[in-house]
Design a protein around this motif. Sequence first.
Motif, PDB file in Angstrom:
ATOM      1  N   VAL A  14       0.961  -1.042  -0.058  1.00 24.85           N
ATOM      2  CA  VAL A  14       0.024  -0.091   0.579  1.00 24.85           C
ATOM      3  C   VAL A  14       0.850   1.473  -0.573  1.00 24.85           C
ATOM      4  CG1 VAL A  14      -1.437   1.036   1.169  1.00 24.85           C
ATOM      5  CG2 VAL A  14      -1.794  -1.337   1.153  1.00 24.85           C
ATOM      6  N   ASP A  15       0.653   1.821  -1.003  1.00 23.22           N
ATOM      7  CA  ASP A  15       1.529   3.782  -0.965  1.00 23.22           C
ATOM      8  C   ASP A  15       1.492   4.279   0.250  1.00 23.22           C
ATOM      9  OD1 ASP A  15      -0.685   4.728  -1.063  1.00 23.22           O
ATOM     10  OD2 ASP A  15      -0.462   5.121  -3.891  1.00 23.22           O
ATOM     11  N   ALA A  16       2.370   5.478  -0.021  1.00 22.11           N
ATOM     12  CA  ALA A  16       2.428   5.950   1.724  1.00 22.11           C
ATOM     13  C   ALA A  16       0.881   6.885   1.777  1.00 22.11           C
ATOM     14  CB  ALA A  16       3.263   6.870   1.506  1.00 22.11           C
ATOM     15  N   ALA A  17       0.339   7.336   0.835  1.00 25.87           N
ATOM     16  CA  ALA A  17      -1.102   8.293   0.892  1.00 25.87           C
ATOM     17  C   ALA A  17      -2.585   7.319   1.488  1.00 25.87           C
ATOM     18  CB  ALA A  17      -0.888   8.531  -0.482  1.00 25.87           C
ATOM     19  N   ASP A  18      -2.052   6.141   0.582  1.00 28.02           N
ATOM     20  CA  ASP A  18      -3.011   5.656   1.336  1.00 28.02           C
ATOM     21  C   ASP A  18      -3.108   4.577   1.948  1.00 28.02           C
ATOM     22  OD1 ASP A  18      -5.012   6.082  -1.471  1.00 28.02           O
ATOM     23  OD2 ASP A  18      -3.831   4.285  -2.496  1.00 28.02           O
ATOM     24  N   SER A  19      -2.415   4.345   2.848  1.00 30.14           N
ATOM     25  CA  SER A  19      -2.068   4.001   4.034  1.00 30.14           C
ATOM     26  C   SER A  19      -1.509   4.759   5.184  1.00 30.14           C
ATOM     27  CB  SER A  19      -0.969   2.823   3.851  1.00 30.14           C
ATOM     28  OG  SER A  19       0.939   3.705   3.718  1.00 30.14           O
ATOM     29  N   GLU A  20      -1.775   5.667   5.259  1.00 30.84           N
ATOM     30  CA  GLU A  20      -1.511   7.488   5.711  1.00 30.84           C
ATOM     31  C   GLU A  20      -0.034   7.586   6.882  1.00 30.84           C
ATOM     32  OE1 GLU A  20      -5.154   6.773   7.766  1.00 30.84           O
ATOM     33  OE2 GLU A  20      -6.467   8.125   6.901  1.00 30.84           O
ATOM     34  N   THR A  21       0.488   6.877   6.633  1.00 23.89           N
ATOM     35  CA  THR A  21       1.588   6.342   6.750  1.00 23.89           C
ATOM     36  C   THR A  21       3.360   7.004   6.015  1.00 23.89           C
ATOM     37  OG1 THR A  21       3.127   4.627   5.431  1.00 23.89           O
ATOM     38  CG2 THR A  21       1.459   4.053   6.895  1.00 23.89           C
ATOM     39  N   LEU A  22       4.267   7.089   6.295  1.00 17.11           N
ATOM     40  CA  LEU A  22       5.604   8.384   5.955  1.00 17.11           C
ATOM     41  C   LEU A  22       5.850   7.271   4.347  1.00 17.11           C
ATOM     42  CD1 LEU A  22       7.301   9.418   8.755  1.00 17.11           C
ATOM     43  CD2 LEU A  22       5.923  10.812   6.879  1.00 17.11           C
ATOM     44  N   TRP A  23       5.895   6.555   4.295  1.00 22.08           N
ATOM     45  CA  TRP A  23       6.380   5.093   3.464  1.00 22.08           C
ATOM     46  C   TRP A  23       5.820   4.696   2.416  1.00 22.08           C
ATOM     47  CZ3 TRP A  23      10.046   8.857   3.720  1.00 22.08           C
ATOM     48  CH2 TRP A  23      10.480   9.556   4.530  1.00 22.08           C
ATOM     49  N   GLY A  24       4.656   4.085   2.923  1.00 16.48           N
ATOM     50  CA  GLY A  24       3.969   2.672   2.107  1.00 16.48           C
ATOM     51  C   GLY A  24       3.999   1.788   3.365  1.00 16.48           C
ATOM     52  N   ILE A  25       3.590   0.494   2.403  1.00 15.34           N
ATOM     53  CA  ILE A  25       3.486  -0.719   3.553  1.00 15.34           C
ATOM     54  C   ILE A  25       4.219  -1.328   2.889  1.00 15.34           C
ATOM     55  CG2 ILE A  25       2.672  -1.793   4.684  1.00 15.34           C
ATOM     56  CD1 ILE A  25       0.329  -0.148   5.428  1.00 15.34           C
ATOM     57  N   ASN A  26       5.796  -2.514   3.334  1.00 13.95           N
ATOM     58  CA  ASN A  26       6.076  -2.896   2.349  1.00 13.95           C
ATOM     59  C   ASN A  26       5.600  -4.467   2.224  1.00 13.95           C
ATOM     60  OD1 ASN A  26       7.973  -1.815   1.006  1.00 13.95           O
ATOM     61  ND2 ASN A  26       9.725  -3.031   1.983  1.00 13.95           N
ATOM     62  N   GLN A  27       5.755  -5.696   1.530  1.00 15.47           N
ATOM     63  CA  GLN A  27       5.757  -6.804   1.674  1.00 15.47           C
ATOM     64  C   GLN A  27       6.569  -7.842   2.851  1.00 15.47           C
ATOM     65  OE1 GLN A  27       3.580  -8.605  -0.159  1.00 15.47           O
ATOM     66  NE2 GLN A  27       3.324  -7.948  -2.270  1.00 15.47           N
ATOM     67  N   PRO A  28       5.992  -8.960   3.546  1.00 18.66           N
ATOM     68  CA  PRO A  28       6.698  -9.228   4.291  1.00 18.66           C
ATOM     69  C   PRO A  28       8.046  -8.898   3.653  1.00 18.66           C
ATOM     70  CG  PRO A  28       5.092 -10.388   4.016  1.00 18.66           C
ATOM     71  CD  PRO A  28       5.394  -9.562   3.161  1.00 18.66           C
ATOM     72  N   TYR A  29       9.348  -8.213   5.132  1.00 18.32           N
ATOM     73  CA  TYR A  29      10.264  -8.959   4.349  1.00 18.32           C
ATOM     74  C   TYR A  29      11.537  -9.899   3.607  1.00 18.32           C
ATOM     75  CZ  TYR A  29      14.708  -6.545   6.282  1.00 18.32           C
ATOM     76  OH  TYR A  29      16.210  -6.424   5.785  1.00 18.32           O
ATOM     77  N   GLU A  30      10.485 -11.265   4.263  1.00 14.78           N
ATOM     78  CA  GLU A  30      11.741 -12.020   3.823  1.00 14.78           C
ATOM     79  C   GLU A  30      11.294 -12.599   1.926  1.00 14.78           C
ATOM     80  OE1 GLU A  30       7.853 -13.933   6.081  1.00 14.78           O
ATOM     81  OE2 GLU A  30       9.587 -13.152   6.396  1.00 14.78           O
ATOM     82  N   LEU A  31      10.203 -11.889   1.661  1.00 18.96           N
ATOM     83  CA  LEU A  31       9.923 -11.960   0.512  1.00 18.96           C
ATOM     84  C   LEU A  31      11.176 -10.792  -0.716  1.00 18.96           C
ATOM     85  CD1 LEU A  31       7.352 -12.765  -1.378  1.00 18.96           C
ATOM     86  CD2 LEU A  31       6.852 -10.553  -1.545  1.00 18.96           C
ATOM     87  N   ALA A  32      11.972 -10.009  -0.176  1.00 18.18           N
ATOM     88  CA  ALA A  32      12.389  -9.172  -0.760  1.00 18.18           C
ATOM     89  C   ALA A  32      13.289 -10.743  -1.027  1.00 18.18           C
ATOM     90  CB  ALA A  32      13.613  -8.425   0.360  1.00 18.18           C
ATOM     91  N   TRP A  33      13.849 -11.651  -0.758  1.00 20.51           N
ATOM     92  CA  TRP A  33      14.709 -12.320  -1.135  1.00 20.51           C
ATOM     93  C   TRP A  33      14.130 -14.002  -1.664  1.00 20.51           C
ATOM     94  CZ3 TRP A  33      14.345 -11.018   3.903  1.00 20.51           C
ATOM     95  CH2 TRP A  33      14.729 -12.700   5.185  1.00 20.51           C
ATOM     96  N   GLU A  34      12.873 -13.594  -1.707  1.00 18.61           N
ATOM     97  CA  GLU A  34      12.192 -14.615  -2.906  1.00 18.61           C
ATOM     98  C   GLU A  34      11.319 -13.977  -4.433  1.00 18.61           C
ATOM     99  OE1 GLU A  34       9.214 -16.545  -0.760  1.00 18.61           O
ATOM    100  OE2 GLU A  34      10.326 -16.914   1.300  1.00 18.61           O
ATOM    101  N   LEU A  35      12.020 -13.069  -4.271  1.00 18.36           N
ATOM    102  CA  LEU A  35      11.687 -12.799  -5.883  1.00 18.36           C
ATOM    103  C   LEU A  35      12.471 -13.029  -7.086  1.00 18.36           C
ATOM    104  CD1 LEU A  35      11.291  -8.769  -4.507  1.00 18.36           C
ATOM    105  CD2 LEU A  35       9.065 -10.069  -5.341  1.00 18.36           C
TER     106      LEU A  35
END
Length: 546
Positions: free
Chosen positions: A442-463
């Motif tokens: 979810v991007d920053a605006a829609d998630s009402e956060t500064l940076w957005g919401i990421n996928q689970p951290y471990e997905l980064a090394w499975e892409l």
Amino acid sequence: MNNSSPRAMAETSQDKAPAVTGGTTSGATSTLPRIPWWPSLVAAVLAGIVAFWGMTQPQFWFDETATISAVERPLSSMVGMLSTIDAVHGLYYLVMYPWAAVFGTSELAMRTPSALALMVTAAVITRIGMTYARRYMPQRMVFVGLLIAVIGAVLPGLTWTGQEARGYAMAAMSVSLAWWCFERFIVTRNGLLMVGFGLALAAATGFSLYCIFLLPVFFIRVLALGWKAALNYAIAGVLVVVACAPLAYIGSLQSAQVSWIHYTLREVLYYMAYHVFFISPRNYRGDFSDQIMAIAPFLALFAVLITVAGLILSRARGIMLWLLALIFFPFAVVVVAQLTGGQYFQERYLAFTSPAVVVLLALGLAAIPWRVAGAVLAVVFAGLSFPSLLGQNGEFAKDDAYGTAAQEAEQADTVIFMNEQHRGIFIAYPPEHEVADPMLVVDAADSETLWGINQPYELAWELEETGSVAVVSYHDDANFPLVEGNLLENQCTLEDDNWDSRFRVTTFECPDTIPNAQEPDAAGPTPQEPGTQDQAGEAEPVTPGA
């Protein structure tokens, strides 16, 4: 020719000037010289020249990028964001929101409001300093104004605020306006001025929370003015407290934002001594950094000697002692918090005390019997400050180098942000072409956060990405080898590994098809709907300073 010494002439002139007692002048007010406006104009122009000079050179850093993220979204999203993060910057964001909508988010656009606030600060404190001079050394009133103009334009701990897309210059401006209203109230006893004092100090606290600590210091001056003045001040104080109580409460709920601060008491005292006033706290890490750090102790010692000389020689020593309290009481509160286990110190949080330092030093220099000596010492002070002014204008003065990281990452077709905070490089410096962001849920605006919401951290090394892929991580990210190993296993080729910013930007060239990719019906992880992932494995983000 008059053979009287300058000191004797000063004392004679001061003796003839009517003293201010109880907030009104004894004797005819008309005997006091009028305070000219042109030194304030000179101060504003000098402050503006220094602030705009080189303003666009330093790249945006973390906190400035947070400002851009906050204002580049629907207003409802920003308000929702403030309920969970950065509430202490809420007033500044609200001020910058319409400004950014009109002028954009370039370095010049985002930093100009701070430069303008610094110019107002310079003009106001010049007026305040000349008010004191008219009372204690009327023959040097203009001289004091010019000293404030020079010192205010070069004091490293103040000048940097005019080149920062954050609320510190606006806090200094609001404190100065509150201070001016207070001094005018002492003379006129006009209750509306005390209302102005309360509103300005409340605004200052909205821009920088620690400004609330100035309330007791102003109260010291009120004690000698009688019960009516004390009542007016009490009403203003209640106004400030009531206006700022919600901010203080929400800020306390968001105290985890400063959990990254880990200083010993010795480090806090060291940074207080040198980094608050005598270097540019966020603008000294680039060019001339060695010279700046070497000069800072001498600049601090020089300021101490000027202050001591003023306390010995000046009839304004009473107001100078009060200025010292205005400067150091907030420091004392932070030190007490440190002793009780709190971590609330960053140099920039105390920048709002710098205007008082400028006035204090000007009064000290003006107390020297020989005016030429005071002028020469002011020039020496400016010379010692000059390397810091040069340093704060360097491209990498703010250290994080978000522009460098963005330029590296945008060369790829796909960017894997290991942490959602890393996405800030594209918030500050948007890529010129569309870049895939497979970690974003979810991007920053829609998630009402500064940076957005990421996928689970471990997905980064499975892409399993194709084409040009950049991985943005911290320099010491322990999980980066897992991502790298996965990409190499997918027959990607390492093209570049850039460490020239706060981030490590590593670029790979991957084949158009993944040789070992699983068939669609093969066993494997089932994709989840956005926003439903378990975030437990995600690294705890570091949020910008409060």
